[in-house]
Scaffold this active site. Structure first.
Site, PDB file in Angstrom:
ATOM      1  N   ARG A  46     -20.990  23.711  27.185  1.00 28.97           N
ATOM      2  CA  ARG A  46     -20.571  23.646  29.235  1.00 28.97           C
ATOM      3  C   ARG A  46     -21.296  23.881  29.441  1.00 28.97           C
ATOM      4  NH1 ARG A  46     -21.633  27.376  31.477  1.00 28.97           N
ATOM      5  NH2 ARG A  46     -22.535  28.560  30.227  1.00 28.97           N
TER       6      ARG A  46
ATOM      7  N   LYS B  61     -11.606  -1.065  31.441  1.00 24.05           N
ATOM      8  CA  LYS B  61     -13.085  -0.562  31.878  1.00 24.05           C
ATOM      9  C   LYS B  61     -13.276  -1.702  30.139  1.00 24.05           C
ATOM     10  CE  LYS B  61     -16.075   3.689  29.927  1.00 24.05           C
ATOM     11  NZ  LYS B  61     -16.015   4.565  30.068  1.00 24.05           N
TER      12      LYS B  61
ATOM     13  N   GLU C 141      -9.337   0.610  27.992  1.00 22.49           N
ATOM     14  CA  GLU C 141     -10.511   0.337  27.631  1.00 22.49           C
ATOM     15  C   GLU C 141     -10.485  -0.552  26.031  1.00 22.49           C
ATOM     16  OE1 GLU C 141     -13.233   3.975  26.762  1.00 22.49           O
ATOM     17  OE2 GLU C 141     -14.936   1.919  26.753  1.00 22.49           O
TER      18      GLU C 141
ATOM     19  N   LYS D  11      -8.194   7.291  30.492  1.00 13.90           N
ATOM     20  CA  LYS D  11      -9.023   6.626  30.009  1.00 13.90           C
ATOM     21  C   LYS D  11      -8.533   6.726  28.294  1.00 13.90           C
ATOM     22  CE  LYS D  11     -13.317   6.351  27.381  1.00 13.90           C
ATOM     23  NZ  LYS D  11     -14.402   6.396  26.927  1.00 13.90           N
TER      24      LYS D  11
HETATM   25  P1  13P Z   1     -21.262   4.514  26.708  1.00 10.26           P
HETATM   26  O1  13P Z   1     -21.118   3.701  28.249  1.00 10.26           O
HETATM   27  O2  13P Z   1     -22.626   5.615  26.363  1.00 10.26           O
HETATM   28  O3  13P Z   1     -20.769   3.242  26.099  1.00 10.26           O
HETATM   29  O4  13P Z   1     -19.780   5.102  27.136  1.00 10.26           O
HETATM   30  C1  13P Z   1     -18.573   4.992  27.668  1.00 10.26           C
HETATM   31  C2  13P Z   1     -17.752   5.148  27.264  1.00 10.26           C
HETATM   32  O5  13P Z   1     -16.559   5.826  27.728  1.00 10.26           O
HETATM   33  C3  13P Z   1     -17.412   4.872  26.270  1.00 10.26           C
HETATM   34  O6  13P Z   1     -15.781   4.803  25.859  1.00 10.26           O
END
Ligand code: 13P
Length: 332
Positions: free
Chosen positions: A34, A206, A164, A123
């Protein structure tokens, strides 16, 4: 996707932050997590360069030392709070060395709660590993399917999904091999997103950069990375996707910045259709973590280091970075 801004990925799971804290000699306790996140979120001026922060399940519920919800620290500065929706990459059955990301069960209910807690985006990270005989089509298919189901549920909840599919930089592979794996993976991801009726205009990708493997001989320089990354996306990412945000993926922070700058310079030359920004974890946090090292007397120095990394990365996001900026005083 605001011009000159990007995303801070501060959504390390408790086991991932353990590794980061170990490196700086900090015990992985709830109060330390935190205190560290509060330090980042209270950095004055960070909102000049940061438009969103991805949070972990624990963090979206936490309060600052004075009782203010951490989410409110962000929204008061006009920074959008996001949430890590997956629960991590687990071994994929029958596929040695490969993983599939889990977290779909109960996700509709979790999204309803996250929305109440203030999340406006989310995400989901899938992991694709490059090895001699991997990734297998099976692994790409399983991960693309999960990403698409996640993205559809996120949009249903009114939460913008960040899809991502990370191609790991671990290994000795060439940049050409990374290009092929990335293109094949993204093509399958967008095929499945279409099947699952995901609106491309209402999501972000991403992405990992197209790079030589971390331990490859003669690693490609930023100009080659810029060209390969944008050309790879032109073959695999629809123009309807408004923006692509990069992860730093274990590159050193200045390498990640130089490559982002080269990507944006090349993208302008070829009139690439997407905004190309950042969503860095380590690329923004390695410096402040080191400066902080768990000591309250180092909070101001850590905030200066974070502000500086955000500033130079935001310059790279516009193709306006120069290595001389690294020497600028970190006295923000
Ligand atoms: P990094 O930029 O350290 O790779 O982390 C980004 C991220 O959110 C990976 O899921």
């Amino acid at each position: 996707m605001a011009p000159g801004k990007g995303i801070l990925a501060a959504d390390e799971s408790t086991s991932t932050i353990q590794r980061r804290f170990e490196a700086i000699g900090v015990e992985n306790t709830e109060p330390n997590r935190r205190a560290y996140r509060e330090l980042l979120f209270r950095t004055r001026g960070a909102n000049e360069f940061i438009s969103g922060v991805i949070l972990y399940d624990e963090t979206i519920r936490q309060k600052a030392a004075d009782g203010t919800p951490l989410v409110k620290l962000l929204t008061d500065q006009g920074i959008a709070p996001g949430i890590k929706a997956d629960i991590g990459a687990k071994p994929l059955a029958g596929a040695p060395g490969e993983t599939v990301t889990e977290g779909l069960d109960g996700l509709r209910e979790r999204f309803a709660e996250y929305r109440k807690l203030g999340a406006v985006f989310s995400k989901w990270r899938a992991v694709i590993t490059i090895g001699e005989a991997i990734p297998s089509p099976y692994c790409i298919d399983a991960n693309a399917h999960a990403l698409a189901r996640y993205a559809a549920l996120s949009q249903e909840a009114g939460i913008v999904p960040i899809v991502e599919p990370e191609v790991l930089m671990d290994g000795t592979h060439s940049i050409d091999r990374c290009f092929d794996v990335t293109r094949n993976t993204y093509r399958e991801v967008f095929r499945q997103l279409a099947v699952h009726r995901v609106q491309l205009e209402g999501m972000l990708l991403k992405a990992s950069m197209v790079l030589s493997g971390k331990n490859a001989p003669n690693r490609a320089d930023p100009d080659a990375v810029g060209r390969a990354t944008v050309e790879c996306f032109k073959e695999s990412v629809p123009a309807a996707v408004p923006g692509i945000v990069f992860l730093s993926g274990g590159q050193s922070d200045d390498e990640a910045t130089q490559n982002l700058d080269a990507i944006n310079r090349y993208a302008v030359r070829v009139r690439a259709p997407w905004e190309l920004s950042f969503s860095y974890g380590r690329g923004l946090q390695a410096a402040p973590q080191k400066a902080w090292s768990g000591k309250s007397e180092n909070v101001a120095a850590a905030q200066r280091a974070y502000y500086h990394r955000a500033k130079v990365t935001a310059a790279a996001r516009m193709g306006r970075y120069s290595p001389a900026m690294e020497k600028e005083t970190v006295a923000a």
